[in-house]
Design a protein around this motif. Structure first.
Motif, PDB file in Angstrom:
ATOM      1  N   LEU A 119      30.166  26.524 -14.727  1.00 31.47           N
ATOM      2  CA  LEU A 119      29.160  25.638 -14.823  1.00 31.47           C
ATOM      3  C   LEU A 119      27.946  26.280 -14.106  1.00 31.47           C
ATOM      4  O   LEU A 119      26.824  26.242 -14.661  1.00 31.47           O
ATOM      5  N   ILE A 120      28.199  26.954 -12.761  1.00 36.25           N
ATOM      6  CA  ILE A 120      27.078  27.346 -12.162  1.00 36.25           C
ATOM      7  C   ILE A 120      26.387  28.506 -13.096  1.00 36.25           C
ATOM      8  O   ILE A 120      25.445  28.931 -13.251  1.00 36.25           O
ATOM      9  N   VAL A 121      27.628  29.498 -13.567  1.00 37.93           N
ATOM     10  CA  VAL A 121      27.284  30.569 -14.594  1.00 37.93           C
ATOM     11  C   VAL A 121      26.442  30.038 -15.541  1.00 37.93           C
ATOM     12  O   VAL A 121      25.451  30.710 -16.037  1.00 37.93           O
ATOM     13  N   ARG A 122      26.945  28.773 -16.285  1.00 33.68           N
ATOM     14  CA  ARG A 122      25.888  28.376 -17.538  1.00 33.68           C
ATOM     15  C   ARG A 122      24.483  27.765 -16.886  1.00 33.68           C
ATOM     16  O   ARG A 122      23.502  28.149 -17.708  1.00 33.68           O
ATOM     17  N   ARG A 123      24.326  27.209 -15.726  1.00 31.20           N
ATOM     18  CA  ARG A 123      23.076  26.777 -15.412  1.00 31.20           C
ATOM     19  C   ARG A 123      22.132  28.282 -15.262  1.00 31.20           C
ATOM     20  O   ARG A 123      20.979  28.402 -15.464  1.00 31.20           O
ATOM     21  N   TYR A 124      22.772  29.286 -14.662  1.00 34.36           N
ATOM     22  CA  TYR A 124      22.292  30.767 -14.505  1.00 34.36           C
ATOM     23  C   TYR A 124      21.701  31.131 -15.941  1.00 34.36           C
ATOM     24  O   TYR A 124      20.591  31.630 -16.012  1.00 34.36           O
ATOM     25  N   LEU A 125      22.749  31.030 -16.644  1.00 33.86           N
ATOM     26  CA  LEU A 125      22.233  31.755 -18.114  1.00 33.86           C
ATOM     27  C   LEU A 125      21.292  30.799 -18.988  1.00 33.86           C
ATOM     28  O   LEU A 125      20.252  31.467 -19.371  1.00 33.86           O
ATOM     29  N   ASP A 126      21.340  29.438 -18.794  1.00 35.68           N
ATOM     30  CA  ASP A 126      20.461  28.658 -19.419  1.00 35.68           C
ATOM     31  C   ASP A 126      19.111  29.297 -18.794  1.00 35.68           C
ATOM     32  O   ASP A 126      17.930  29.145 -19.502  1.00 35.68           O
ATOM     33  N   ALA A 127      18.548  29.481 -17.331  1.00 37.63           N
ATOM     34  CA  ALA A 127      17.646  29.611 -16.726  1.00 37.63           C
ATOM     35  C   ALA A 127      17.221  30.958 -17.375  1.00 37.63           C
ATOM     36  O   ALA A 127      15.848  31.226 -17.358  1.00 37.63           O
ATOM     37  N   CYS A 128      18.065  31.957 -17.308  1.00 39.15           N
ATOM     38  CA  CYS A 128      17.544  33.269 -17.672  1.00 39.15           C
ATOM     39  C   CYS A 128      17.139  33.335 -18.976  1.00 39.15           C
ATOM     40  O   CYS A 128      16.460  34.174 -19.560  1.00 39.15           O
ATOM     41  N   ARG A 129      17.591  32.554 -20.032  1.00 39.75           N
ATOM     42  CA  ARG A 129      17.340  32.264 -21.458  1.00 39.75           C
ATOM     43  C   ARG A 129      15.828  31.500 -21.502  1.00 39.75           C
ATOM     44  O   ARG A 129      15.378  31.550 -22.632  1.00 39.75           O
ATOM     45  N   GLY A 130      15.402  31.026 -20.427  1.00 42.03           N
ATOM     46  CA  GLY A 130      14.125  30.277 -20.353  1.00 42.03           C
ATOM     47  C   GLY A 130      13.968  29.158 -21.313  1.00 42.03           C
ATOM     48  O   GLY A 130      13.099  28.428 -21.716  1.00 42.03           O
ATOM     49  N   ASP A 131      15.403  28.390 -21.201  1.00 42.96           N
ATOM     50  CA  ASP A 131      15.429  27.266 -21.811  1.00 42.96           C
ATOM     51  C   ASP A 131      14.671  26.019 -20.845  1.00 42.96           C
ATOM     52  O   ASP A 131      14.818  25.554 -19.981  1.00 42.96           O
ATOM     53  N   PRO A 132      13.422  25.804 -21.545  1.00 44.55           N
ATOM     54  CA  PRO A 132      12.688  24.714 -20.786  1.00 44.55           C
ATOM     55  C   PRO A 132      13.263  23.305 -20.406  1.00 44.55           C
ATOM     56  O   PRO A 132      12.537  22.721 -19.443  1.00 44.55           O
ATOM     57  N   ALA A 133      14.151  22.903 -21.182  1.00 48.61           N
ATOM     58  CA  ALA A 133      14.781  21.563 -20.856  1.00 48.61           C
ATOM     59  C   ALA A 133      15.704  21.828 -19.786  1.00 48.61           C
ATOM     60  O   ALA A 133      16.068  20.862 -19.160  1.00 48.61           O
ATOM     61  N   ARG A 134      16.033  23.045 -19.344  1.00 51.35           N
ATOM     62  CA  ARG A 134      17.061  23.176 -18.239  1.00 51.35           C
ATOM     63  C   ARG A 134      16.712  24.302 -17.034  1.00 51.35           C
ATOM     64  O   ARG A 134      17.403  24.475 -16.259  1.00 51.35           O
ATOM     65  N   SER A 135      15.151  24.366 -16.822  1.00 54.82           N
ATOM     66  CA  SER A 135      14.873  24.957 -15.889  1.00 54.82           C
ATOM     67  C   SER A 135      13.374  24.853 -15.547  1.00 54.82           C
ATOM     68  O   SER A 135      12.847  24.346 -16.455  1.00 54.82           O
ATOM     69  N   ALA A 136      13.003  25.268 -14.411  1.00 54.55           N
ATOM     70  CA  ALA A 136      11.537  25.218 -13.842  1.00 54.55           C
ATOM     71  C   ALA A 136      11.338  26.298 -12.909  1.00 54.55           C
ATOM     72  O   ALA A 136      12.129  26.620 -12.105  1.00 54.55           O
ATOM     73  N   VAL A 137       9.952  26.702 -13.014  1.00 60.87           N
ATOM     74  CA  VAL A 137       9.794  27.736 -12.131  1.00 60.87           C
ATOM     75  C   VAL A 137       9.019  27.207 -10.901  1.00 60.87           C
ATOM     76  O   VAL A 137       8.341  26.430 -10.937  1.00 60.87           O
ATOM     77  N   ALA A 138       9.761  27.730  -9.603  1.00 62.07           N
ATOM     78  CA  ALA A 138       9.346  27.074  -8.548  1.00 62.07           C
ATOM     79  C   ALA A 138       7.868  27.591  -8.319  1.00 62.07           C
ATOM     80  O   ALA A 138       7.411  28.543  -8.551  1.00 62.07           O
ATOM     81  N   PRO A 139       7.096  26.847  -7.668  1.00 62.14           N
ATOM     82  CA  PRO A 139       5.713  27.117  -7.261  1.00 62.14           C
ATOM     83  C   PRO A 139       5.393  28.304  -6.143  1.00 62.14           C
ATOM     84  O   PRO A 139       6.611  28.289  -5.384  1.00 62.14           O
ATOM     85  N   THR A 140       4.708  29.308  -6.368  1.00 54.70           N
ATOM     86  CA  THR A 140       4.785  30.238  -4.986  1.00 54.70           C
ATOM     87  C   THR A 140       3.755  29.765  -4.117  1.00 54.70           C
ATOM     88  O   THR A 140       3.044  28.961  -4.297  1.00 54.70           O
ATOM     89  N   ALA A 141       3.968  30.432  -2.973  1.00 58.84           N
ATOM     90  CA  ALA A 141       3.326  30.287  -2.046  1.00 58.84           C
ATOM     91  C   ALA A 141       1.898  30.628  -1.856  1.00 58.84           C
ATOM     92  O   ALA A 141       1.524  31.634  -2.580  1.00 58.84           O
TER      93      ALA A 141
END
Length: 252
Positions: free
Chosen positions: A230-252
């Motif tokens: 499941l952790i692998v799936r979460r990672y791959l979803d983020a790498c594919r840029g799935d907007p429903a499954r990932s968010a870009v953290a704000p930069t300092a």
């Protein structure tokens, strides 16, 4: 493969363009909890062929900033939480923003709820001696956060579909902070239920469950291969840029 990151096929080793996997947990003083997080992180990292780091948002280190020290390039942060409470929605993004990491960090959905976790919980129940038709108490850590409670309800529903197919939905109970309390439900049931802990690792909450009247208490999810998957799936979803499954953290 498209998306914001390049990464190798699982098992092919790392490359300079691979996003580091950062598995972020709550933190616990029980050493078994830390071992579970490290085991899951390294199993997932090996499957992906990417570098891994682990961090905690509370209690003990390494902190998010400490874990990211020396990391070059992009990062995918997977919250090792079973619900999207305050730590996931507020603490983790804030700590990432304050970490000083100067490249993009993409934060995935938390590990739970998910069908994979329900399957692992069923496996743990069977290990504890449960058989179809026997009563099950779903026990979660508890929270005052409505988002987290909603996620726990969904997790209880997923397990209920497996242990009571076509039957009455399984209701979530809570070890602390919310109701119904697991201890009260176990007492009313005269100790004849199997307790299914919605916990990632052993620790204080699991010990408390063992002190409550029940027929048996299953083990936590732990380092099961489906959790790592499941952790692998979460990672791959983020790498594919799935907007429903990932968010870009704000930069300092």
């Amino acid at each position: 493969m498209t998306g914001p990151y390049e990464f190798p096929e699982a098992g092919n080793g790392t490359s300079e363009s691979s996003a580091t996997l950062l598995l972020v947990a709550h933190g616990t003083r029980d050493p078994r909890g830390g071992r579970v997080i490290r085991q899951l992180a390294h199993t997932a990292g090996d499957r992906l062929g990417v570098p891994v780091r682990t961090a905690n948002v509370d209690v003990v280190g390494p902190t998010v900033a400490e874990a990211l020290r020396g990391v070059i390039g992009r990062v995918v942060a997977v919250p090792a939480f079973l619900a999207s409470g305050y730590h996931v929605r507020t603490d983790l993004p804030g700590q990432l923003a304050d970490s000083g990491h100067d490249a993009e960090v993409r934060v995935t959905e938390p590990v739970g709820p998910a069908p994979e976790l329900a399957r692992v919980m069923l496996h743990r129940l069977r290990e504890a001696g449960w058989r179809p038709g026997e009563p099950v108490v779903f026990a979660a850590a508890g929270s005052s956060d409505e988002h987290a409670l909603g996620d726990v309800d969904r997790a209880a529903g997923l397990l209920g579909e497996l242990v009571r197919p076509g039957g009455e939905p399984l209701t979530a109970t809570y070890i602390t902070s919310a109701r119904p309390r697991t201890s009260e439900v176990c007492v009313r049931g005269d100790g004849g239920e199997f307790v299914a802990p919605y916990l990632l690792a052993p620790g204080l909450f699991h010990r408390w469950l063992r002190e409550m009247p029940s027929k048996a208490v299953a083990e936590p999810l732990g380092g099961h291969s489906e959790v790592a998957g499941l952790i692998v799936r979460r990672y791959l979803d983020a790498c594919r840029g799935d907007p429903a499954r990932s968010a870009v953290a704000p930069t300092a």
